[in-house]
Motif scaffolding. Structure first.
Motif, PDB file in Angstrom:
ATOM      1  N   GLY A 111       1.242  -5.620  -0.809  1.00  0.00           N
ATOM      2  CA  GLY A 111       2.725  -5.190  -1.480  1.00  0.00           C
ATOM      3  C   GLY A 111       3.609  -5.452  -2.307  1.00  0.00           C
ATOM      4  N   LEU A 112       4.882  -4.530  -2.328  1.00  0.00           N
ATOM      5  CA  LEU A 112       6.308  -5.139  -2.491  1.00  0.00           C
ATOM      6  C   LEU A 112       7.191  -4.832  -1.290  1.00  0.00           C
ATOM      7  CD1 LEU A 112       5.921  -3.394  -6.245  1.00  0.00           C
ATOM      8  CD2 LEU A 112       5.627  -5.672  -6.207  1.00  0.00           C
ATOM      9  N   TYR A 113       8.258  -5.376  -1.641  1.00  0.00           N
ATOM     10  CA  TYR A 113       8.831  -5.084  -0.952  1.00  0.00           C
ATOM     11  C   TYR A 113      10.712  -4.476  -1.357  1.00  0.00           C
ATOM     12  CZ  TYR A 113       6.688  -8.148   2.018  1.00  0.00           C
ATOM     13  OH  TYR A 113       5.276  -8.563   2.937  1.00  0.00           O
ATOM     14  N   HIS A 114      11.223  -4.161  -0.250  1.00  0.00           N
ATOM     15  CA  HIS A 114      12.351  -3.897  -0.767  1.00  0.00           C
ATOM     16  C   HIS A 114      13.333  -4.405   0.594  1.00  0.00           C
ATOM     17  CE1 HIS A 114      15.620  -1.988  -3.264  1.00  0.00           C
ATOM     18  NE2 HIS A 114      16.152  -1.720  -2.038  1.00  0.00           N
ATOM     19  N   VAL A 115      14.090  -5.307   0.102  1.00  0.00           N
ATOM     20  CA  VAL A 115      15.426  -6.183   1.248  1.00  0.00           C
ATOM     21  C   VAL A 115      16.592  -4.646   1.344  1.00  0.00           C
ATOM     22  CG1 VAL A 115      16.333  -7.763   2.684  1.00  0.00           C
ATOM     23  CG2 VAL A 115      14.405  -8.004   1.480  1.00  0.00           C
ATOM     24  N   ILE A 116      16.998  -4.135   3.115  1.00  0.00           N
ATOM     25  CA  ILE A 116      17.786  -3.274   2.318  1.00  0.00           C
ATOM     26  C   ILE A 116      18.734  -4.346   2.923  1.00  0.00           C
ATOM     27  CG2 ILE A 116      17.579  -0.814   2.497  1.00  0.00           C
ATOM     28  CD1 ILE A 116      17.602  -1.190   5.591  1.00  0.00           C
ATOM     29  N   GLY A 117      19.028  -5.449   3.586  1.00  0.00           N
ATOM     30  CA  GLY A 117      20.579  -5.942   3.807  1.00  0.00           C
ATOM     31  C   GLY A 117      20.765  -5.650   5.459  1.00  0.00           C
ATOM     32  N   GLY A 118      20.234  -4.812   6.017  1.00  0.00           N
ATOM     33  CA  GLY A 118      20.765  -4.904   7.162  1.00  0.00           C
ATOM     34  C   GLY A 118      20.807  -3.690   7.622  1.00  0.00           C
ATOM     35  N   THR A 119      21.046  -2.991   8.491  1.00  0.00           N
ATOM     36  CA  THR A 119      21.142  -1.506   8.876  1.00  0.00           C
ATOM     37  C   THR A 119      22.448  -0.493   9.298  1.00  0.00           C
ATOM     38  OG1 THR A 119      21.196  -2.091  11.190  1.00  0.00           O
ATOM     39  CG2 THR A 119      19.336  -1.990  11.049  1.00  0.00           C
ATOM     40  N   LEU A 120      22.285   0.502   9.307  1.00  0.00           N
ATOM     41  CA  LEU A 120      23.508   1.467   9.348  1.00  0.00           C
ATOM     42  C   LEU A 120      23.865   1.004  10.662  1.00  0.00           C
ATOM     43  CD1 LEU A 120      22.078   4.488   8.482  1.00  0.00           C
ATOM     44  CD2 LEU A 120      23.735   3.202   6.794  1.00  0.00           C
ATOM     45  N   SER A 121      25.616   0.730  11.303  1.00  0.00           N
ATOM     46  CA  SER A 121      26.234   0.755  11.881  1.00  0.00           C
ATOM     47  C   SER A 121      27.907   1.300  11.619  1.00  0.00           C
ATOM     48  CB  SER A 121      26.543  -0.801  12.919  1.00  0.00           C
ATOM     49  OG  SER A 121      26.484  -1.219  14.206  1.00  0.00           O
ATOM     50  N   LEU A 145       4.612   4.890 -10.243  1.00  0.00           N
ATOM     51  CA  LEU A 145       3.383   4.406  -9.773  1.00  0.00           C
ATOM     52  C   LEU A 145       3.324   4.254  -8.178  1.00  0.00           C
ATOM     53  CD1 LEU A 145       1.235   2.614 -11.442  1.00  0.00           C
ATOM     54  CD2 LEU A 145       2.901   0.596 -10.852  1.00  0.00           C
ATOM     55  N   VAL A 146       4.775   4.175  -7.734  1.00  0.00           N
ATOM     56  CA  VAL A 146       4.598   4.298  -6.515  1.00  0.00           C
ATOM     57  C   VAL A 146       4.319   5.412  -5.753  1.00  0.00           C
ATOM     58  CG1 VAL A 146       6.908   3.869  -4.710  1.00  0.00           C
ATOM     59  CG2 VAL A 146       6.917   2.331  -6.580  1.00  0.00           C
ATOM     60  N   THR A 147       3.286   5.323  -4.284  1.00  0.00           N
ATOM     61  CA  THR A 147       2.904   6.105  -3.963  1.00  0.00           C
ATOM     62  C   THR A 147       2.905   6.574  -2.427  1.00  0.00           C
ATOM     63  OG1 THR A 147       0.476   5.090  -3.371  1.00  0.00           O
ATOM     64  CG2 THR A 147       0.803   6.715  -5.066  1.00  0.00           C
ATOM     65  N   GLU A 148       3.432   5.322  -1.598  1.00  0.00           N
ATOM     66  CA  GLU A 148       3.766   5.267  -0.561  1.00  0.00           C
ATOM     67  C   GLU A 148       5.205   4.080   0.434  1.00  0.00           C
ATOM     68  OE1 GLU A 148       0.410   3.150   2.217  1.00  0.00           O
ATOM     69  OE2 GLU A 148       1.647   4.340   4.066  1.00  0.00           O
ATOM     70  N   ARG A 189      -1.017 -10.079  -8.707  1.00  0.00           N
ATOM     71  CA  ARG A 189      -1.918  -9.489  -7.247  1.00  0.00           C
ATOM     72  C   ARG A 189      -1.856  -8.993  -6.369  1.00  0.00           C
ATOM     73  NH1 ARG A 189      -5.468 -14.899  -5.852  1.00  0.00           N
ATOM     74  NH2 ARG A 189      -6.812 -13.208  -4.874  1.00  0.00           N
ATOM     75  N   ARG A 190       0.681  -8.313  -6.317  1.00  0.00           N
ATOM     76  CA  ARG A 190       0.279  -7.316  -5.574  1.00  0.00           C
ATOM     77  C   ARG A 190      -0.103  -6.363  -6.136  1.00  0.00           C
ATOM     78  NH1 ARG A 190       3.215 -11.684  -1.540  1.00  0.00           N
ATOM     79  NH2 ARG A 190       3.087  -8.995  -0.759  1.00  0.00           N
ATOM     80  N   ASP A 191       0.099  -5.519  -4.958  1.00  0.00           N
ATOM     81  CA  ASP A 191      -0.192  -3.555  -4.906  1.00  0.00           C
ATOM     82  C   ASP A 191       1.103  -3.146  -5.174  1.00  0.00           C
ATOM     83  OD1 ASP A 191      -0.887  -0.836  -4.847  1.00  0.00           O
ATOM     84  OD2 ASP A 191      -0.944  -0.964  -3.025  1.00  0.00           O
ATOM     85  N   ARG A 192       0.960  -2.394  -6.322  1.00  0.00           N
ATOM     86  CA  ARG A 192       2.377  -1.907  -7.088  1.00  0.00           C
ATOM     87  C   ARG A 192       3.054  -1.083  -6.400  1.00  0.00           C
ATOM     88  NH1 ARG A 192       5.461  -4.652  -9.985  1.00  0.00           N
ATOM     89  NH2 ARG A 192       4.118  -6.905 -10.267  1.00  0.00           N
ATOM     90  N   THR A 193       1.884  -0.234  -5.563  1.00  0.00           N
ATOM     91  CA  THR A 193       1.968   1.025  -5.359  1.00  0.00           C
ATOM     92  C   THR A 193       2.651   1.508  -3.548  1.00  0.00           C
ATOM     93  OG1 THR A 193      -0.267   1.342  -4.333  1.00  0.00           O
ATOM     94  CG2 THR A 193      -0.249   2.170  -6.170  1.00  0.00           C
ATOM     95  N   THR A 194       2.966   0.359  -3.286  1.00  0.00           N
ATOM     96  CA  THR A 194       3.222   0.237  -1.901  1.00  0.00           C
ATOM     97  C   THR A 194       4.628  -0.063  -1.522  1.00  0.00           C
ATOM     98  OG1 THR A 194       1.090   0.130  -1.249  1.00  0.00           O
ATOM     99  CG2 THR A 194       2.686   0.659   0.386  1.00  0.00           C
TER     100      THR A 194
END
Lengths: 202, 202
Positions: A106-116, A139-142, A80-85
């Motif tokens: 939608g879906l997620y992406h965990v980058i694991g921190g910030t540039l520093s 499939l990904v639009t946003e 039931r997740r929106d696979r375009t985002t």
């Protein structure tokens, strides 16, 4: 003299490990240990088991970096997740916060921190290249960039936007503005300026 | 809607148990869980083992109430402890505080709380009668009452003193006064009055 505290080596070890948890110092670790011993069956033994279970079975999802017992995780696999985002977050805690709000499916992406620059964290230390790959999927639009509104978070957001400019996805970010329930008098100038310049018809 | 946070049942269970520790709320329990998962081998698995070990092996000493892997505990059994003196404390944490100070080398008696009309704690709910028995032993000459300087702590101290008046032991209590490093301006009137009336030659 008895300078060295001697609670017995098992207890010492437990207190030392507890004091490494964020939010617990040596004193609260001792209090926690005593409370655990008073409630062996209701907390202490279940906690021991839960720790072993999670250590054994919970791992980062190889697609998005979320923590789950299955890989891909239940969000990547959810029908039931929106696979375009794809929503980009710094940390799993941020993913959890968005899930609690119930505002995003939608879906997620965990980058694991910030540039520093200060902490010597460069693009290769973060989970960014796999994101660029995922953004190329048909499939990904946003891609919604939901890093924190800190200096490092915003630097990272700009870097990711730059890396994504060759792909066909729309890149968006969370709105800045007055927090719901917030009082203007207590807000910083940056937030007020952002809220004013993004004002909307009533 | 996805109102209900779903971190996976193992993680949910772990976070719920962690949030029951004193000093950790739901948010810090989530942070602790994430940190534990990041450091599985250095903290998470050792903590699981330490909890199981302590739950299995650490129990209250049947003589004094101290927590230890042996019964009687290493203080009751210690051949360098002064067996003529028993120091009465509310809790094991207080015993630990005195041991850390290295100021005392006698025996202890942990009563496990204070009398409290409000919370319905009476003399039979505390480990007091065994103390009266111990005070009758020939070797014991002094009982130091080191309950906290709170209303309940002092009530309990008076009650114990009363119960001990038929035995031959000397009953003493910790001195009240200015804490070392303390500034007079920040002290309450009760402490200043106590410090003044107990003043000593320089």
């Amino acid at each position: 003299m008895y300078r060295k505290a001697s609670y017995g080596s098992e207890l010492d070890q437990l207190i030392q490990l507890l004091s490494k948890l964020p939010g617990l110092g040596p004193r609260s670790a001792r209090r926690a240990a005593l409370q655990l011993i008073k409630r062996k069956d209701s907390i202490m033994r279940p906690l021991s088991t839960a720790l072993a279970e999670v250590a054994e079975h919970v791992n980062p999802c190889s697609t998005c970096g979320n923590l789950d017992t299955s890989d891909p995780c239940h969000i990547c696999e959810g029908d039931r997740r929106d696979r375009t985002t794809i929503c980009v977050v710094e940390d799993v805690a941020d993913l959890w916060a968005l899930e609690r709000s119930g505002t995003y499916r939608g879906l997620y992406h965990v980058i694991g921190g910030t540039l520093s620059a200060l902490d010597g964290v460069g693009p290769d230390d973060l989970n960014i290249s796999p994101l660029i790959e995922r953004a190329r999927e048909d499939l990904v639009t946003e891609v919604i960039i939901a890093t924190n509104a800190t200096v490092d978070g915003q630097t990272t957001a700009h870097y990711i936007t730059d890396r994504l400019k060759d792909s066909s996805v729309t890149v968006t970010r969370l709105a800045h503005g007055v927090p719901v329930g917030g009082e203007l008098d207590y807000l910083d100038d940056g937030t007020l300026t952002a809220a004013m310049s993004s004002r909307r018809p009533f």
